[in-house]
Design a protein around this motif. Structure first.
Motif, mmCIF file in Angstrom:
data_model
loop_
_atom_site.group_PDB
_atom_site.id
_atom_site.type_symbol
_atom_site.label_atom_id
_atom_site.label_comp_id
_atom_site.label_asym_id
_atom_site.label_seq_id
_atom_site.Cartn_x
_atom_site.Cartn_y
_atom_site.Cartn_z
ATOM 1 N N GLU A 249 0.826 -1.050 0.090
ATOM 2 C CA GLU A 249 0.036 0.137 0.007
ATOM 3 C C GLU A 249 0.919 1.170 -0.041
ATOM 4 O OE1 GLU A 249 -3.373 0.347 -0.004
ATOM 5 O OE2 GLU A 249 -3.423 -1.881 -0.574
ATOM 6 N N PRO A 250 0.445 2.297 -0.670
ATOM 7 C CA PRO A 250 1.168 3.586 -0.707
ATOM 8 C C PRO A 250 1.345 4.101 0.892
ATOM 9 C CG PRO A 250 -0.507 3.823 -2.137
ATOM 10 C CD PRO A 250 -0.857 2.410 -1.519
ATOM 11 N N LEU A 251 2.498 4.842 0.962
ATOM 12 C CA LEU A 251 2.661 5.252 2.331
ATOM 13 C C LEU A 251 1.800 6.706 2.508
ATOM 14 C CD1 LEU A 251 6.700 5.038 2.734
ATOM 15 C CD2 LEU A 251 4.821 3.560 3.862
ATOM 16 N N ARG A 252 1.443 7.014 3.851
ATOM 17 C CA ARG A 252 0.937 8.426 4.360
ATOM 18 C C ARG A 252 2.046 9.272 4.117
ATOM 19 N NH1 ARG A 252 -0.895 5.149 8.243
ATOM 20 N NH2 ARG A 252 0.218 6.509 9.778
ATOM 21 N N SER A 255 4.768 13.916 8.228
ATOM 22 C CA SER A 255 4.296 15.138 8.565
ATOM 23 C C SER A 255 5.190 16.348 8.222
ATOM 24 C CB SER A 255 4.179 15.134 10.129
ATOM 25 O OG SER A 255 3.953 16.182 10.681
ATOM 26 N N ASP A 256 4.669 17.521 8.107
ATOM 27 C CA ASP A 256 5.391 18.625 7.651
ATOM 28 C C ASP A 256 6.485 19.083 8.809
ATOM 29 O OD1 ASP A 256 3.854 18.876 5.189
ATOM 30 O OD2 ASP A 256 2.506 20.456 5.987
ATOM 31 N N SER A 257 6.034 18.675 9.985
ATOM 32 C CA SER A 257 7.036 19.243 11.292
ATOM 33 C C SER A 257 8.474 18.622 10.981
ATOM 34 C CB SER A 257 6.229 18.732 12.221
ATOM 35 O OG SER A 257 6.017 16.868 12.414
ATOM 36 N N ARG A 279 20.878 15.987 9.309
ATOM 37 C CA ARG A 279 19.910 16.369 10.235
ATOM 38 C C ARG A 279 18.481 15.958 9.871
ATOM 39 N NH1 ARG A 279 17.778 16.729 14.976
ATOM 40 N NH2 ARG A 279 16.151 18.374 15.458
ATOM 41 N N ILE A 280 18.247 15.899 8.441
ATOM 42 C CA ILE A 280 16.817 15.717 7.854
ATOM 43 C C ILE A 280 16.870 13.960 7.942
ATOM 44 C CG2 ILE A 280 15.674 15.256 5.808
ATOM 45 C CD1 ILE A 280 16.881 17.993 4.604
ATOM 46 N N LEU A 281 17.788 13.397 7.573
ATOM 47 C CA LEU A 281 17.862 11.921 7.704
ATOM 48 C C LEU A 281 17.732 11.542 9.198
ATOM 49 C CD1 LEU A 281 18.411 9.186 6.123
ATOM 50 C CD2 LEU A 281 20.740 9.275 6.703
ATOM 51 N N THR A 282 18.286 12.098 9.990
ATOM 52 C CA THR A 282 18.020 11.598 11.430
ATOM 53 C C THR A 282 16.551 11.784 11.962
ATOM 54 O OG1 THR A 282 20.387 12.212 12.103
ATOM 55 C CG2 THR A 282 18.817 12.215 13.759
ATOM 56 N N LYS A 283 16.083 12.933 11.407
ATOM 57 C CA LYS A 283 14.418 13.212 11.915
ATOM 58 C C LYS A 283 13.717 12.091 11.213
ATOM 59 C CE LYS A 283 13.023 17.157 12.808
ATOM 60 N NZ LYS A 283 12.479 18.554 12.826
ATOM 61 N N LYS A 288 7.641 7.911 13.440
ATOM 62 C CA LYS A 288 7.079 6.515 13.806
ATOM 63 C C LYS A 288 6.529 5.832 12.579
ATOM 64 C CE LYS A 288 5.883 8.033 18.423
ATOM 65 N NZ LYS A 288 4.531 8.422 19.402
ATOM 66 N N GLN A 289 6.261 6.545 11.390
ATOM 67 C CA GLN A 289 5.351 5.830 10.201
ATOM 68 C C GLN A 289 6.847 5.211 9.437
ATOM 69 O OE1 GLN A 289 2.977 6.573 6.244
ATOM 70 N NE2 GLN A 289 3.775 8.227 7.384
ATOM 71 N N ILE A 290 7.415 6.125 9.012
ATOM 72 C CA ILE A 290 8.636 5.664 8.206
ATOM 73 C C ILE A 290 10.105 5.400 8.373
ATOM 74 C CG2 ILE A 290 7.282 7.115 6.210
ATOM 75 C CD1 ILE A 290 9.683 8.971 6.107
ATOM 76 N N GLY A 291 10.365 5.651 9.844
ATOM 77 C CA GLY A 291 11.650 5.542 10.149
ATOM 78 C C GLY A 291 11.998 4.171 9.936
ATOM 79 N N LYS A 292 11.194 2.905 10.303
ATOM 80 C CA LYS A 292 11.816 1.751 10.234
ATOM 81 C C LYS A 292 12.080 1.282 8.767
ATOM 82 C CE LYS A 292 7.289 -0.184 10.437
ATOM 83 N NZ LYS A 292 6.368 -1.176 11.350
ATOM 84 N N LEU A 293 11.470 2.153 7.690
ATOM 85 C CA LEU A 293 11.698 1.662 6.255
ATOM 86 C C LEU A 293 12.912 2.450 5.617
ATOM 87 C CD1 LEU A 293 7.868 2.154 5.508
ATOM 88 C CD2 LEU A 293 9.316 0.045 5.923
ATOM 89 N N ILE A 294 13.400 3.616 6.257
ATOM 90 C CA ILE A 294 14.604 4.027 5.924
ATOM 91 C C ILE A 294 15.858 2.999 5.756
ATOM 92 C CG2 ILE A 294 16.492 5.971 6.221
ATOM 93 C CD1 ILE A 294 13.456 6.958 5.534
ATOM 94 N N VAL A 295 16.498 2.886 4.725
ATOM 95 C CA VAL A 295 17.881 2.130 4.480
ATOM 96 C C VAL A 295 18.947 3.170 4.173
ATOM 97 C CG1 VAL A 295 18.741 0.122 3.206
ATOM 98 C CG2 VAL A 295 16.458 0.442 3.653
ATOM 99 N N PRO A 296 19.534 3.549 5.261
ATOM 100 C CA PRO A 296 20.784 4.344 5.001
ATOM 101 C C PRO A 296 22.065 3.436 4.473
ATOM 102 C CG PRO A 296 20.266 4.687 7.318
ATOM 103 C CD PRO A 296 19.611 3.503 6.689
#
Length: 584
Positions: A249-252, A255-257, A279-283, A288-296
């Protein structure tokens, strides 16, 4: 699943073929199987005329921790090996270099008897009751279905190691006198009628002589075991036409924050766009939604890019965890490996890192998971060094962000031309679904990454991004109101001239870190020469180029449908003066 790679023995001289096999051994990838077709020939001649390529490859793979299966001799040799109680036949097999073996495959039985078996009286006696035709037709392992099946079965069942099957074959097998085992096999265009008949007979194809001479295709009956088997397996695989389905499914939208702070500038502090990216990557990793999906993904320069904080924050992936105490264990940001680590620290290999990028960037299709790879590397070592893999990524509809660090000619001058990247954005032009950006400020970078996540993972577009980041520190300004569209489309006016009375005007354009020099030029022109100058930020020359050519094409093909105006024309249509562009 099993991953099979079918390659030729001559192709193993390409460094890409064997360069990373030790990784598969270290990771114990027992789902990986290489099949090397060892016909001993390249296009022009033998692979190792004076050596033995199969033994050489066995050494490479065994040394890298692989399970090696050699399929050299077919069932026809089994009775002879059974008679070889003194090991003479095995010794002779080991003596023959590949140039000899290729010659045997093109020769008649009398030659094989004299040159191969005739070296030892015991061998001549062993084949005394064999006719010359029988000796000519002694089958090799790679052409023996029973031997091949046994090798494949053993490979599939082996655990704890990747497997390589080294299968001895004859190039052009079945082509007969005109092509079998000969150096001209690749230039062979067609078979003579007698060779067609021999091919038919050799492989038991049920065609008449006339049908064979016409090279008629043979199709087994619909109710034959072969056709029933093929249909059942094609249906099990989802049909007769291979398809690529996206099962996730597409991600939501994020957040702009996450991005808001970058629009406010750095409050006078000097930071680089590389620091802003970290700094962007750290945030994003904390989201909570996509943090676990990031692959550095990093080849071997995390500390250079200021990313060592990720060692502690998310850990470096290792299938064994960390079996040692690191040398920097007493520091805050020590080297931390973990089974659940998220960072891929691939070592000094842009090619290996790009392969990981492709795997993660295609996970939405292959595994049904929207992973978001960020591949960070020296910009000079991307398009120039692994451009073929970048093209492959585009061809495979990979999604994700390639980040070229320490970019531009203004950085790392002390290391010479190794880091003088003035061409990576030019090399990004040919890949049609690659979006290439050279942002100067933190808010530009945040805007591009935010929109990239939206397009790739919310709207599911098959595109990917190349973004350059510099290591030159300077104060980051606040984002001008209404600049978002221009940032994404390739250019926007960053600062207008404050001199309305000047008779002479200029339009100054800059990209990346050199935009600061355009801003300084604006001040000099106005203070010293009374020339009014507007400064434009070019975030993407490629976006402007693609948009311009797209509009030109549309206008040529739709002369009566209303003219499309390129973005650069919309921006500059009402301006005048000298136009000066500077980039790294």
């Amino acid at each position: 699943h099993k991953v099979w790679a079918f390659i030729g023995d001559g192709e193993t001289d390409e460094p890409e073929t064997l360069g990373a096999i030790s990784l598969a051994g270290r990771e114990k990838l027992d789902n990986l199987i290489f099949v090397v077709n060892c016909n001993l020939q390249r296009l022009d001649g033998p692979v190792r005329g004076n050596g033995k390529i199969i033994q050489e490859l066995e050494g490479h793979f065994r040394g890298a921790g692989w399970n090696v299966i050699k399929v050299i001799w077919g069932e026809d040799w089994d009775p002879l090996l059974a008679k070889d109680t003194g090991g003479v036949l095995v010794r002779r097999m080991g003596e023959a270099v590949d140039g000899e073996s290729q010659k045997y495959s093109t020769s008649d039985g009398a030659y094989v008897r004299e040159e191969f078996f005739g070296r030892y009286p015991e061998l001549l006696e062993m084949v005394a009751n064999y006719s010359d035709e029988q000796l000519r037709r002694l089958r090799l392992g790679g052409h023996d279905p029973a031997k091949v099946y046994a090798a494949y079965k053993a490979a599939i069942e082996h655990q704890g190691q990747p497997t390589v099957i080294l299968a001895r074959t004859i190039k052009g097998y079945g082509l007969g006198e005109s092509g079998e085992g000969r150096n001209v096999t690749h230039q062979q265009k067609k078979l003579a009628q007698q060779e067609l008949l021999e091919f038919r007979t050799r492989f038991g194809i049920p065609l008449s002589d006339d049908e064979a001479r016409q090279a008629t295709f043979y199709r087994p009956p619909e109710d034959s075991p072969e056709m029933v088997y093929i249909r059942e397996h094609r249906e099990a695989l989802g049909g007769f036409v291979p398809t690529r389905g996206v099962r996730c499914e597409p991600l939501r939208m994020v957040s702009d924050s996450v991005f808001d702070e970058f629009a406010e500038g750095s409050d006078g502090r000097n930071i680089s766009t590389t620091m802003a990216f970290v700094r962007i990557l750290t945030k994003l990793l904390k989201d909570k939604q996509i943090g676990k999906l990031i692959v550095p993904i990093i080849p071997d320069e995390a500390r250079t890019f200021g990313m060592e904080s990720l060692f502690r924050q998310i850990g470096i992936y290792s299938h064994t965890g960390q079996l040692y105490e690191p040398v920097d264990a007493d520091t805050l940001l020590y080297y931390h490996e973990a089974k659940d680590g998220q960072l891929l620290e691939e070592g000094i290999t842009e090619a290996g890192s790009m392969s990981s990028f492709i795997a993660a960037g295609c996970a939405h299709a292959t595994h049904g998971i929207n992973t978001i790879p960020f591949f960070v590397y020296y910009s000079m070592f991307g398009m120039q060094r692994i451009g073929d893999l970048v093209w492959a990524a585009g061809d495979m509809r990979t999604r994700g962000f390639m980040v070229g660090g320490t970019a531009g000619r203004t950085t790392l001058n002390g290391e010479g031309l190794q880091h003088q990247d003035g061409n990576s954005h030019l090399l990004a032009y040919p890949v049609p679904n690659l979006k290439a950006y050279d942002p100067a400020f933190a808010f530009e970078l945040a805007t591009i990454i935010k929109d990239g996540i939206r397009r790739m993972y919310v709207e599911q577009e098959d595109i990917f991004y190349y973004i350059t980041a510099e290591n030159e520190p300077y104060a980051m300004p606040a984002q001008p109101e209404g600049s978002e569209e221009g940032i994404l489309r390739g250019m926007y006016k960053f600062r207008s001239s404050g001199n309305d009375s000047a008779e002479l005007r200029a339009q100054l354009f800059g990209s990346g870190a050199i935009l600061n020099q355009a801003l300084r030029a604006q001040e000099i022109l106005e203070e010293r020469f009374n020339i009014a100058a507007d400064v434009w930020s070019i975030t993407s020359f490629k976006e402007l180029y693609m948009d311009g050519t797209d509009c030109d094409r549309f206008n040529r093909l739709h002369a009566h449908d209303g003219r499309r105006e390129p973005w650069i024309e919309k921006c500059l249509g009402s301006t005048d003066g000298v136009y000066v562009i500077a980039s790294d």
